[in-house]
Design an enzyme around this catalytic site. Structure first.
Site, mmCIF file in Angstrom:
data_model
loop_
_atom_site.group_PDB
_atom_site.id
_atom_site.type_symbol
_atom_site.label_atom_id
_atom_site.label_comp_id
_atom_site.label_asym_id
_atom_site.label_seq_id
_atom_site.Cartn_x
_atom_site.Cartn_y
_atom_site.Cartn_z
ATOM 1 N N ARG A 169 29.890 44.958 57.894
ATOM 2 C CA ARG A 169 28.604 44.726 58.547
ATOM 3 C C ARG A 169 27.757 45.981 58.474
ATOM 4 O O ARG A 169 28.256 47.085 58.250
ATOM 5 C CB ARG A 169 28.812 44.333 60.004
ATOM 6 N N GLU A 201 25.320 32.170 65.779
ATOM 7 C CA GLU A 201 25.560 31.501 67.047
ATOM 8 C C GLU A 201 24.272 31.684 67.841
ATOM 9 O O GLU A 201 23.764 32.806 67.928
ATOM 10 C CB GLU A 201 26.722 32.148 67.807
ATOM 11 N N LYS A 256 24.927 42.232 69.607
ATOM 12 C CA LYS A 256 24.148 41.318 70.445
ATOM 13 C C LYS A 256 24.359 41.594 71.925
ATOM 14 O O LYS A 256 23.448 41.500 72.728
ATOM 15 C CB LYS A 256 24.547 39.874 70.126
#
Length: 569
Positions: A259, A33, A269
RNA sequence: UGGGGCGUCGCCAAGCGGCCAAGGCAGCGGGUUUUGAUCCCGCCAUUCGGAGGUUCGAGUCCUCCCGCCCCAGCCA
C-alpha cells in the site's frame, strides 16, 4: 501506464496468464468498504486496477464490500462513487455491492455445512480467543465442532431468522485449529448482527465476514486478478480454500502489493476518521486531508493524482513515499495548465506620483507564459496600486542577490507593466509603514528601461481600480512529523499547528472575482490557488475565498528557519 | 519462540547470472527568463542488509546470520 515502462510483477503475471490462455479477458475490481472517504492510498489501488484493465483490454468493476452494516452508510457509498468518477475512471456496468450477493453467499454457507466443512459455534468471543491459541501455540477444537449437518443447518436458520442474540453464535469454517496460519484456525464465516443494512434493509440478521465474502464476490463477477494490499497475504490460503470448496462459477486469484504510505500525513481510515470526529480538521473534505474530497477542494487535479499514482511502483515492499514526490506531480500539472493571475496577499499601497491624474491604462497580460494559445486578459493600471509588504524594504544595504524586489531608492519591474522606483515612504501614527510613494519610469511597458536603470527584479501587483477583496487560506502539511504513524506515540502529537493560516483583506485582480470553484490558478510568484468549493454543508457566507493548493518552489536565499530577509511592516 | 512478506543512492525504484548498477523525487553547481516559477545543462551508489559459498563471471543461484513490516476482530 506507458507500455514501454518497466513492468511490475502483476503485469508480468497478467501477461503470462494471457499468453498461456488461462485468462481470456482481464477483469479487476476496486472493492472499497463504504465506511469512510477514499484517500490518496486508495487512489493508487484505483489507478492500478482500472489501469491494468485498460492496458490489457479488460474491464474493472466498482464493488462495495458492504458486509458490515455497523460501520457503513449510504453517505460513504455516494462519496466514493463521486470520487472515483472525479478521478476519471469508468467501471464496467453497474456499481456492484456485496450485499447483492447475500443470498448466494448464504446458499454457499449451507453447501459448506452439508459438506461437513462449516459449523455453528457457541463459544463466547472470549472463549474463542482462548481456543484460538497464540502465534506460537496451536489452538484447540471448539466443543461445537462435531455437530451434525442437520443441527448446523437448523442453527444457521435460527441465526438468520433473528432468533439468536448477537455474540451467541457464529458460523465457522472447519479447517485446522493447529494451523500455523491463524486465519485457518476455523475462521468466522457469518456473525449475528440484528440490524438493518443500508441497502438490504432488515432482511438479514446475519452478515458474512470479509473472508467469506471477498473471494466469492470475485468469482461471481468473474474477476481474474483480485489485487489487494500486503496485509491480506495471510488470508490468501483461506481465499483459496473457500473457492476450492465451493461450487463457484470462476476461479479468481489474489495478488498482494504494498500500500501507499506518504510522509507528513496518515492514510488510515481510522485515523482520518479520528481527525474529523475530534475536530482537528473541518471534515473529510478539509483541504488538508489526504482524502480525494480534500485534495479536490484543495485544488489538486485528477490528472496530477493519476500521474503520481502511475509513478509509484507496484511491488511488495512497504515504504514511505516522500510527500515531495506527490507535490512534484501537483506542481507539474498545475504549472502546465493553470492560468496565471495576480493577487496581493499582504497589501501595501503604492502611489505613483508622476502618473497622469485620473489616467487608467488597460494592459494585456498573458494567461500563461509558455502557452500563448491560452490567451490573455485585460488589467487596468493606474496611480494607486498594491504590492506585497514582503516585496518592499527600506533597507538599501540589501544586495541585489539577496532581495530581488523593491527597495527604497531603487527600481523594480511590475509584472507585465512598468518599471517603478520607490522614492519615499509614509508611516502612520505608530510609525508603521502605510504607503510607498513611487514614480513610474516612462516607456517601460514591454520595453527595457534606459541604460543606468536596472530593476532589481519583478514583483506582482494589483491596481486599486481593479482590486477585489478576498480571503486566502494558506495550507501547509497537516503534520510536521515526517512519519506521524511511527513509534508508539499518539499520531496526533505530530499535528502541525500552522497547517492553516487565513489571510483576509487580500487584493485580487477583478477577474478572480468570477473564478469558479475547482479551477486552479497560479497567483504569480505565490503559488497555486483555487476558489473554495464550499463542499459539504458548510458555508462561509459566499465570500471570495481561495485555498492555496501548493506554493511555488522557492529558490530565494533564506537563512535557515527564518522569514525572507529585509521585509518590514 | 509459529506463519507470511520485505531488505539496491536521503526517498521511491528498475534489475529475471555476463558491456562502466536504469529512471523519478530531493539535493548541489551553472545557463535562460518581465514569475527567486517554468525550461535547459551538469553533478549525485567501485556498490546492491551482513558473512561465507557455487561460477570464467552474482545485486541476480546456495547456506547461515541481521534488520524491518503483517497476523492471535464475531473489522476490512
Amino acid at each position: 501506464m506507458d507500455s514501454d515502462k518497466p513492468r511490475n510483477f502483476i503485469q508480468h503475471i497478467i501477461e503470462n496468464d494471457l499468453a498461456e490462455g488461462t485468462v481470456k479477458q482481464v477483469v479487476t475490481r476496486f472493492p472499497p468498504e463504504p465506511n469512510g472517504y477514499l484517500h490518496i492510498g486508495h487512489a493508487k489501488s484505483i489507478c492500478l486496477n482500472f489501469g491494468l484493465a485498460e492496458q490489457y483490454g479488460g474491464v474493472c468493476n466498482l464493488r462495495f464490500d458492504d458486509t458490515n452494516p455497523e460501520t457503513e452508510s449510504e453517505e460513504f457509498v455516494n462519496a466514493i462513487i463521486a470520487d472515483v468518477r472525479w478521478l476519471g475512471f469508468q467501471w464496467d456496468g453497474e456499481v456492484r455491492y456485496a450485499s447483492d450477493y447475500f443470498e448466494q453467499l448464504h446458499a454457499w454457507a449451507v453447501h459448506l455445512i452439508q459438506a461437513g466443512k462449516a459449523y455453528v459455534c457457541e463459544l463466547t468471543p472470549d472463549q474463542m480467543r482462548e481456543y484460538r491459541g497464540t502465534l506460537t501455540e496451536p489452538g484447540r477444537d471448539s466443543p461445537f465442532r462435531e455437530r451434525s449437518a442437520a443441527e448446523n443447518l437448523a442453527l444457521l436458520e435460527a441465526m438468520r431468522a433473528g432468533e439468536i442474540e448477537e455474540g451467541k453464535m457464529v458460523l465457522r469454517a472447519r479447517i485446522d485449529m493447529a494451523s500455523p496460519n491463524i486465519n485457518l484456525r476455523d475462521p468466522v464465516l457469518y456473525r449475528v448482527k440484528r440490524m438493518a443494512h443500508h441497502r438490504s434493509g432488515a432482511r438479514w440478521n446475519i452478515y458474512p465476514s470479509y473472508d467469506f465474502a471477498h473471494g466469492q464476490e470475485d468469482a461471481i463477477e468473474g474477476v481474474t486478478h483480485s489485487i489487494c494490499t500486503l496485509e491480506f497475504a495471510d488470508h490468501r490460503p483461506l481465499y483459496d480454500w473457500l473457492l476450492d470448496n465451493l461450487p463457484v462459477p470462476a476461479r479468481p486469484r489474489q495478488y498482494e502489493f504494498g500500500r501507499l504510505n506518504l510522509s507528513y500525513t496518515v492514510t488510515s481510515k481510522r485515523k482520518l476518521k479520528q481527525l474529523v470526529e475530534e475536530g482537528h480538521v473541518d471534515g473529510w473534505d478539509d483541504p488538508r486531508m489526504p482524502t480525494l474530497a480534500g485534495l479536490r477542494r484543495r485544488g489538486v487535479t485528477p490528472a496530477a493524482i493519476r500521474a503520481f499514482c502511475d509513478s509509484l511502483a507496484v511491488a511488495k515492499t512497504d515504504g514511505v513515499v516522500d510527500m515531495g514526490q506527490f507535490e512534484h506531480f501537483i506542481r507539474q500539472d498545475l504549472n502546465d495548465n493553470a492560468p496565471r493571475a495576480l493577487c496581493v496577499l499582504r497589501p501595501l499601497k503604492v502611489t505613483l506620483g508622476n502618473w497622469p491624474a485620473g489616467k487608467v491604462e488597460t494592459l494585456h497580460l498573458a494567461n500563461h507564459p509558455q502557452r500563448p494559445e491560452l490567451g490573455s486578459r485585460e488589467l487596468p493600471f493606474g496611480a494607486t496600486l498594491y504590492i506585497d509588504r514582503d516585496d518592499f524594504s527600506t533597507d538599501a544595504a540589501l544586495s541585489r542577490k539577496q532581495f530581488k524586489r523593491l527597495v527604497l531608492g531603487d527600481w523594480v519591474r511590475l509584472r507585465g507593466a512598468y518599471v517603478i522606483r520607490a522614492d519615499d515612504v509614509v508611516r502612520d501614527a505608530s510609525g508603521a509603514l502605510s504607503e510607498v510613494l513611487a514614480s513610474v519610469v516612462p516607456d517601460t511597458l514591454g520595453a527595457d528601461p534606459p541604460a543606468g536603470i536596472k530593476p532589481r527584479g519583478v514583483i506582482h501587483w494589483v491596481a486599486a481600480e481593479n482590486a477585489v477583496d478576498c480571503a486566502v487560506r494558506l495550507y501547509e502539511r497537516l503534520f510536521s512529523a515526517p512519519e506521524p504513524d511511527a513509534g508508539d506515540g499518539d499520531f496526533r502529537a505530530g499535528i502541525n499547528p500552522d497547517s492553516l493560516v487565513t489571510l483576509t483583506g487580500c487584493k485580487a485582480e477583478a477577474n478572480l472575482g468570477r473564478a469558479a470553484p475547482e479551477v486552479t490558478f497560479q497567483f504569480e510568484r505565490e503559488g497555486y490557488f483555487c476558489r473554495d468549493s464550499f463542499c459539504g454543508d458548510r458555508d462561509n457566507g459566499n465570500r471570495l475565498v481561495f485555498n492555496r493548493t501548493i506554493a511555488l518552489r522557492d529558490a530565494s536565499p533564506k537563512p535557515a528557519g527564518t522569514k525572507p530577509p529585509g521585509t518590514e511592516g
